[in-house]
Design a protein around this motif. Structure first.
Motif, PDB file in Angstrom:
ATOM      1  N   ARG A 234       0.824  -1.215   0.000  1.00 45.04           N
ATOM      2  CA  ARG A 234       0.000   0.000   0.000  1.00 45.04           C
ATOM      3  C   ARG A 234       0.858   1.266   0.000  1.00 45.04           C
ATOM      4  NH1 ARG A 234      -2.836  -3.048   3.925  1.00 45.04           N
ATOM      5  NH2 ARG A 234      -1.875  -1.786   5.593  1.00 45.04           N
ATOM      6  N   TYR A 235       1.990   1.197   0.733  1.00 41.72           N
ATOM      7  CA  TYR A 235       2.854   2.371   0.876  1.00 41.72           C
ATOM      8  C   TYR A 235       4.300   1.966   0.559  1.00 41.72           C
ATOM      9  CZ  TYR A 235      -1.253   3.712   3.588  1.00 41.72           C
ATOM     10  OH  TYR A 235      -2.533   3.968   3.987  1.00 41.72           O
ATOM     11  N   PRO A 236       4.613   1.775  -0.712  1.00 42.81           N
ATOM     12  CA  PRO A 236       5.963   1.319  -1.089  1.00 42.81           C
ATOM     13  C   PRO A 236       7.036   2.324  -0.704  1.00 42.81           C
ATOM     14  CG  PRO A 236       4.702   1.984  -3.022  1.00 42.81           C
ATOM     15  CD  PRO A 236       3.743   1.988  -1.888  1.00 42.81           C
ATOM     16  N   ASP A 237       8.208   1.796  -0.435  1.00 37.75           N
ATOM     17  CA  ASP A 237       9.352   2.619  -0.042  1.00 37.75           C
ATOM     18  C   ASP A 237      10.605   2.006  -0.646  1.00 37.75           C
ATOM     19  OD1 ASP A 237      10.837   4.602   1.167  1.00 37.75           O
ATOM     20  OD2 ASP A 237      10.055   4.221   3.180  1.00 37.75           O
ATOM     21  N   ASP A 238      11.741   2.630  -0.394  1.00 33.81           N
ATOM     22  CA  ASP A 238      13.013   2.156  -0.945  1.00 33.81           C
ATOM     23  C   ASP A 238      13.658   1.207   0.061  1.00 33.81           C
ATOM     24  OD1 ASP A 238      15.228   1.818  -2.521  1.00 33.81           O
ATOM     25  OD2 ASP A 238      16.185   3.705  -1.942  1.00 33.81           O
ATOM     26  N   ASP A 239      13.085   0.005   0.194  1.00 29.69           N
ATOM     27  CA  ASP A 239      13.608  -0.966   1.154  1.00 29.69           C
ATOM     28  C   ASP A 239      13.373  -2.381   0.624  1.00 29.69           C
ATOM     29  OD1 ASP A 239      10.909  -1.829   1.988  1.00 29.69           O
ATOM     30  OD2 ASP A 239      10.816   0.102   3.004  1.00 29.69           O
ATOM     31  N   VAL A 240      13.993  -3.341   1.277  1.00 28.21           N
ATOM     32  CA  VAL A 240      13.971  -4.728   0.814  1.00 28.21           C
ATOM     33  C   VAL A 240      12.563  -5.324   0.871  1.00 28.21           C
ATOM     34  CG1 VAL A 240      14.747  -7.069   1.376  1.00 28.21           C
ATOM     35  CG2 VAL A 240      16.391  -5.191   1.317  1.00 28.21           C
ATOM     36  N   MET A 241      11.820  -5.049   1.929  1.00 26.41           N
ATOM     37  CA  MET A 241      10.485  -5.636   2.031  1.00 26.41           C
ATOM     38  C   MET A 241       9.549  -5.120   0.952  1.00 26.41           C
ATOM     39  SD  MET A 241      10.108  -8.117   4.087  1.00 26.41           S
ATOM     40  CE  MET A 241       8.336  -8.222   4.338  1.00 26.41           C
ATOM     41  N   THR A 242       9.722  -3.894   0.512  1.00 24.74           N
ATOM     42  CA  THR A 242       8.902  -3.387  -0.590  1.00 24.74           C
ATOM     43  C   THR A 242       9.170  -4.187  -1.862  1.00 24.74           C
ATOM     44  OG1 THR A 242       8.763  -1.138   0.305  1.00 24.74           O
ATOM     45  CG2 THR A 242       8.449  -1.389  -2.064  1.00 24.74           C
ATOM     46  N   VAL A 243      10.449  -4.462  -2.134  1.00 26.21           N
ATOM     47  CA  VAL A 243      10.811  -5.228  -3.320  1.00 26.21           C
ATOM     48  C   VAL A 243      10.262  -6.641  -3.242  1.00 26.21           C
ATOM     49  CG1 VAL A 243      12.726  -6.120  -4.699  1.00 26.21           C
ATOM     50  CG2 VAL A 243      12.864  -3.826  -3.729  1.00 26.21           C
ATOM     51  N   LEU A 244      10.423  -7.287  -2.098  1.00 29.23           N
ATOM     52  CA  LEU A 244       9.941  -8.660  -1.945  1.00 29.23           C
ATOM     53  C   LEU A 244       8.419  -8.724  -2.004  1.00 29.23           C
ATOM     54  CD1 LEU A 244      12.301  -9.981   0.894  1.00 29.23           C
ATOM     55  CD2 LEU A 244      12.505 -10.337  -1.569  1.00 29.23           C
ATOM     56  N   ALA A 245       7.760  -7.775  -1.372  1.00 30.43           N
ATOM     57  CA  ALA A 245       6.297  -7.787  -1.333  1.00 30.43           C
ATOM     58  C   ALA A 245       5.684  -7.581  -2.710  1.00 30.43           C
ATOM     59  CB  ALA A 245       5.794  -6.717  -0.369  1.00 30.43           C
ATOM     60  N   SER A 246       6.412  -6.909  -3.604  1.00 32.77           N
ATOM     61  CA  SER A 246       5.878  -6.630  -4.943  1.00 32.77           C
ATOM     62  C   SER A 246       6.337  -7.639  -5.987  1.00 32.77           C
ATOM     63  CB  SER A 246       6.304  -5.224  -5.381  1.00 32.77           C
ATOM     64  OG  SER A 246       7.718  -5.117  -5.430  1.00 32.77           O
ATOM     65  N   ASP A 247       7.052  -8.685  -5.561  1.00 29.17           N
ATOM     66  CA  ASP A 247       7.547  -9.710  -6.488  1.00 29.17           C
ATOM     67  C   ASP A 247       6.441 -10.727  -6.757  1.00 29.17           C
ATOM     68  OD1 ASP A 247       8.801 -11.770  -7.845  1.00 29.17           O
ATOM     69  OD2 ASP A 247      10.643 -11.670  -6.653  1.00 29.17           O
TER      70      ASP A 247
END
Length: 430
Positions: A234-247
């Motif tokens: 919902r609130y993407p950011d410049d971090d690892v969990m954002t990348v993994l969550a959107s894969d």
């Protein structure tokens, strides 16, 4: 599984399984005896610290053999029995095998590529500047604390624990209010063999310790991972969990296991290596003076400090195909455990291995493993260690051990629970 008959020679083999044997540091005399006379030695898994006895395993202690085991995933499997010495509960094994660490190629490669995409050059550059500010701030505060007291400060509680934890939280994108959870989970999983680190709640209904890597013990961590991933979508950011969550290729159970792996390994690699390196520098003042003077390069020094104090003590594999090593016949199903601390001090590879040589140029240590499972975050760990040591050299003219360090009781992680160092001289009466 192979169970060798006990003979006179076997009775001479030192025990490098007992976690209590690491409370005073690496057992160098035992490692040397094993390398010289029993490089692949049978070890009994006796009952210890409330944990039941196991079937036993082969201890591999020479550098050449350790590297062979780590590189040859076809013969020495991470998947069959996972990667911890203790056998997991058979009911838990399918769950544990979901983790990238406990998989063999090619499945391992797919997951590794997925998480590798999370470490973008921009993120690593941003991470480096934050890490330096954090190291400087924590060390400055530690000096102030020492100056206000008797000149001594515990570098583990004042600097290195927070340094590793807060860096990891930034990398993952964990909100500030919830970052303490990462340390709690790390202590639960890593410190389970240590009476000071494990909690009474870690006991099963039969009174025996509960496996901290079992599904039942990880539900709170996995629930947090799912909630954090949903927040990042919902609130993407410049971090690892954002990348993994959107894969889109990453299933929810795989994401949960990645969060577990990054939380535990990402935190404890630096959390263990950093105070170990500082202790080595404090015990070798001439080497520290040369480092501060620029007589040796920091990148080279970091490699030597990692060799000297490997953050991981051992990893397990399971024999998938009958083979032979150092004159021993290893059969399908046998457990094989490599000992990083022994390999890093193998005289066959390292000249004068018990001399801390910060300028050591040929330094093929295995502190981050080798082969397909070489530590995914090794470059980030090296970055953190380099920055911490650079800031230490800048702020602290001298380091001196002010009391005995307290070490983690573990045959897996080479951790320090306390490291009292004299940071400043306080005149009498102050």
């Amino acid at each position: 599984m192979t169970v060798p008959a006990a003979g006179a020679a076997d009775r001479e083999v030192p025990d490098v399984f007992d976690p209590r044997g690491y409370a005073d540091g690496l057992p160098h005399a035992a490692y040397r005896l094993l390398r010289d006379r029993y490089p692949v030695a049978w070890q009994e898994e006796h009952e210890v610290l409330g944990w039941p006895a196991g079937p036993g395993f082969w201890a591999v202690t020479r550098h050449e053999d350790v590297v062979r085991v780590l590189k040859d995933a076809r013969t020495f499997s991470s998947h069959l029995g996972a990667t911890q010495i203790r056998d997991p509960d058979p009911a838990d094994l399918p769950f544990i095998r979901r983790m990238m660490l406990n998989q063999d190629p090619p499945d391992h490669g797919r997951l590794r590529r997925s998480v590798s995409r999370a470490f973008t050059p921009r993120q690593v550059d941003r991470f480096g500047s934050v890490v330096r500010e954090r190291a400087r701030g924590l060390l400055t505060a530690a000096v102030a604390t020492a100056r206000a007291g008797n000149g001594v400060c515990d570098l583990v509680t004042a600097v290195t624990d927070d340094f590793a934890l807060l860096n990891l939280a930034d990398l993952l994108g964990v909100p500030a209010a919830e970052r303490g959870l990462l340390l709690d989970w790390t202590r639960r999983v890593i410190g389970y063999q240590d009476p000071d680190e494990s909690s009474p709640s870690a006991s099963g209904p039969d009174g025996r310790p509960a496996n901290p890597r079992s599904p039942a013990m990880l539900q709170d961590m996995f629930g947090f991972a799912r909630e954090l991933a949903a927040h990042k979508r919902r609130y993407p950011d410049d971090d690892v969990m954002t990348v993994l969550a959107s894969d889109p290729e990453l299933a929810t159970p795989e994401l949960e296991m990645f969060f577990f792996l990054l939380t535990i390994a990402g935190n404890d690699t630096v959390r263990s290596a950093a105070p170990g390196g500082l202790l080595a520098l404090a015990r070798h003042p001439d080497a520290y003076r040369r480092l501060r003077a620029g007589a040796v390069g920091m990148a080279t020094a970091v490699e030597e400090l990692l060799r000297w104090h490997p953050p991981v003590l051992s990893f397990r594999r399971t024999v998938a195909h009958d083979t032979e090593m150092a004159g021993r016949s290893l059969r399908v199903g046998d457990k094989v455990v490599v000992f990083h601390g022994s390999a890093n001090f193998d005289e066959r590879v390292f000249t004068a291995p018990h001399r801390l040589d910060l300028a050591r140029s040929a330094n093929p240590h295995v502190s981050f493993g080798d082969g397909p499972h070489v530590c995914l975050g090794a470059h980030l760990a090296r970055l953190q260690l380099r920055v911490l040591y650079e800031e230490t050299c800048r702020l602290l003219p001298a380091l001196a051990v002010a009391g005995p360090p307290r070490r983690l009781v573990s045959n897996f992680i080479h951790g320090l629970k306390s490291l009292p160092l004299r940071l400043v001289d306080v005149p009498p009466g102050e």
